[in-house]
Design an enzyme around this catalytic site. Structure first.
Site, PDB file in Angstrom:
ATOM      1  N   HIS A 104      36.294  34.388  44.188  1.00  0.00           N
ATOM      2  CA  HIS A 104      35.773  33.583  43.079  1.00  0.00           C
ATOM      3  C   HIS A 104      36.791  33.556  41.948  1.00  0.00           C
ATOM      4  O   HIS A 104      37.344  34.594  41.574  1.00  0.00           O
ATOM      5  CB  HIS A 104      34.458  34.167  42.558  1.00  0.00           C
ATOM      6  CG  HIS A 104      33.990  33.536  41.276  1.00  0.00           C
ATOM      7  ND1 HIS A 104      33.862  34.236  40.090  1.00  0.00           N
ATOM      8  CD2 HIS A 104      33.637  32.246  40.993  1.00  0.00           C
ATOM      9  CE1 HIS A 104      33.452  33.414  39.139  1.00  0.00           C
ATOM     10  NE2 HIS A 104      33.306  32.211  39.661  1.00  0.00           N
ATOM     11  N   SER A 105      37.086  32.369  41.440  1.00  0.00           N
ATOM     12  CA  SER A 105      37.948  32.190  40.278  1.00  0.00           C
ATOM     13  C   SER A 105      39.315  32.844  40.518  1.00  0.00           C
ATOM     14  O   SER A 105      40.007  32.497  41.464  1.00  0.00           O
ATOM     15  CB  SER A 105      37.240  32.744  39.035  1.00  0.00           C
ATOM     16  OG  SER A 105      37.837  32.293  37.855  1.00  0.00           O
ATOM     17  N   LEU A 106      39.709  33.812  39.685  1.00  0.00           N
ATOM     18  CA  LEU A 106      40.977  34.517  39.893  1.00  0.00           C
ATOM     19  C   LEU A 106      41.102  35.026  41.321  1.00  0.00           C
ATOM     20  O   LEU A 106      42.174  34.921  41.933  1.00  0.00           O
ATOM     21  CB  LEU A 106      41.076  35.689  38.911  1.00  0.00           C
ATOM     22  CG  LEU A 106      42.225  36.678  39.127  1.00  0.00           C
ATOM     23  CD1 LEU A 106      43.560  36.031  38.783  1.00  0.00           C
ATOM     24  CD2 LEU A 106      42.003  37.938  38.288  1.00  0.00           C
ATOM     25  N   GLY A 108      39.829  33.766  43.995  1.00  0.00           N
ATOM     26  CA  GLY A 108      40.127  32.653  44.882  1.00  0.00           C
ATOM     27  C   GLY A 108      41.589  32.276  44.849  1.00  0.00           C
ATOM     28  O   GLY A 108      42.198  31.991  45.888  1.00  0.00           O
ATOM     29  N   ILE A 128      36.129  29.833  45.344  1.00  0.00           N
ATOM     30  CA  ILE A 128      34.996  29.317  44.578  1.00  0.00           C
ATOM     31  C   ILE A 128      35.436  29.041  43.146  1.00  0.00           C
ATOM     32  O   ILE A 128      35.780  29.939  42.386  1.00  0.00           O
ATOM     33  CB  ILE A 128      33.823  30.314  44.588  1.00  0.00           C
ATOM     34  CG1 ILE A 128      33.400  30.624  46.024  1.00  0.00           C
ATOM     35  CG2 ILE A 128      32.643  29.773  43.782  1.00  0.00           C
ATOM     36  CD1 ILE A 128      32.400  31.770  46.134  1.00  0.00           C
TER      37      ILE A 128
END
Length: 319
Positions: A104-106, A108, A128
């Protein structure tokens, strides 16, 4: 009872302490590594874990300085490249030759780039709400480096003073809720999702009964000293060759200009026939806020057989 009903704590030794995490499923099952976003922790995937298809071993890690993982020694600082070394250490410790990654985010972004560095180790990657690490206008690089150095000294002095912030549990959750919605856009996170993250995001404040402080290392808030230009981001994106699912939350920022975002999506599509792009309504923490929207898409991607592409008959966006 589901094989993912109960998580076990994970501790991986490193020279400066340990890397902490949570694990679900049988250790002999197909491995998935879970990576979280900036200032979050391994609890970010709690809801995704509960909804995984049968037959997986899901290990979600607190990245260095986050959650319950050890902080770096005094005088040291965090940098982006640490994330890739950290994955290598974790995979070697777990004795995983290959795995999937859900980030998720970083997390990802780290997962995508790691799959570009070491394609032989990664079967599939799910990102994500982050298309890639964002580029910065070249004209801003020098001033941003200056700001990073000054902020580094400021944070170091604060840590040396021992005067760390402390709050009641309710106040800390409220501050985390407000900060997330300011940084990532209104609707980024629900209060329930904040409480999930705070299960590893708060620790008792020293000598202050009933109060808490952040578990993450304050040095993580220091801005990056050196940044990317768009051409670098696109080069890394072009090397992601494994099946790749990018889920974009429609109510979240793109963390870059619209033009750069579209350019990166185009690079993925042009270089990876097994790239899948999907948009879902929701905020930045969509996987925590509304997991029943996100999990079916992830599960379908994980269980799909992606054959090696035929150069003469390439199909794109295969789910």
């Amino acid at each position: 009872m589901s094989e993912y009903s109960v998580a076990e704590e994970v501790r991986i030794p490193v020279p400066y302490g340990h890397i902490a995490g949570k694990a679900w499923g049988d250790p002999g099952s197909k491995p998935i590594l879970g990576l979280h976003g900036w200032l979050d922790n391994a609890a970010t995937h709690d809801e995704i874990a509960k909804r995984l298809p049968s037959g997986y071993r899901f290990v979600c890690i607190d990245q260095p300085g986050h959650g319950l993982s050890s902080h770096y020694p005094p005088g040291m600082h965090y940098k982006l490249s640490d994330g890739f070394t950290f994955i290598r250490i974790v995979l070697e410790h777990l004795k995983w030759d290959k795995c999937d990654i859900i980030g998720h985010s970083l997390g990802g972004g780290i997962g995508c780039w790691y799959s570009a560095f070491f394609p032989e180790q990664i079967d599939k990657v799910v990102s994500i709400d982050l298309v890639s690490f964002g580029a910065m206008s070249l004209q801003k690089h020098v001033s941003t480096s200056r700001k990073s150095i000054l902020e580094s000294l400021k944070v170091s002095k604060k840590l040396e003073s021992g005067n760390l912030p402390s709050y009641t549990y309710e106040d800390a959750c409220g501050r985390a809720f407000m900060a997330n919605n300011i940084i990532n856009g209104l609707g980024s996170i629900t209060k329930e999702s904040v409480e999930t993250l705070m299960s590893r995001g708060l620790v008792p404040a020293p000598d202050k009964p009933g109060e808490f402080t952040w578990s993450h290392d304050l040095r993580l808030r220091i801005p990056t000293t050196f940044n990317l230009v768009q051409e670098v981001a696109e080069e890394y994106a072009s090397k992601v060759k494994c099946p790749h699912l990018l889920i974009k939350a429609t109510d979240s920022t793109k963390y870059m200009t619209d033009e750069n975002f579209e350019r990166l999506v185009k690079v993925y599509r042009n270089h990876n026939p097994n790239f899948v792009y999907r948009e879902l309504e929701g905020g930045h923490h969509i996987h925590l806020n509304t997991p029943d929207k996100v999990s079916p898409l992830i599960n379908k991607f994980l269980t799909k057989d992606f054959p090696s592409p035929d150069p003469e008959n390439i199909q794109f966006d295969m789910i």
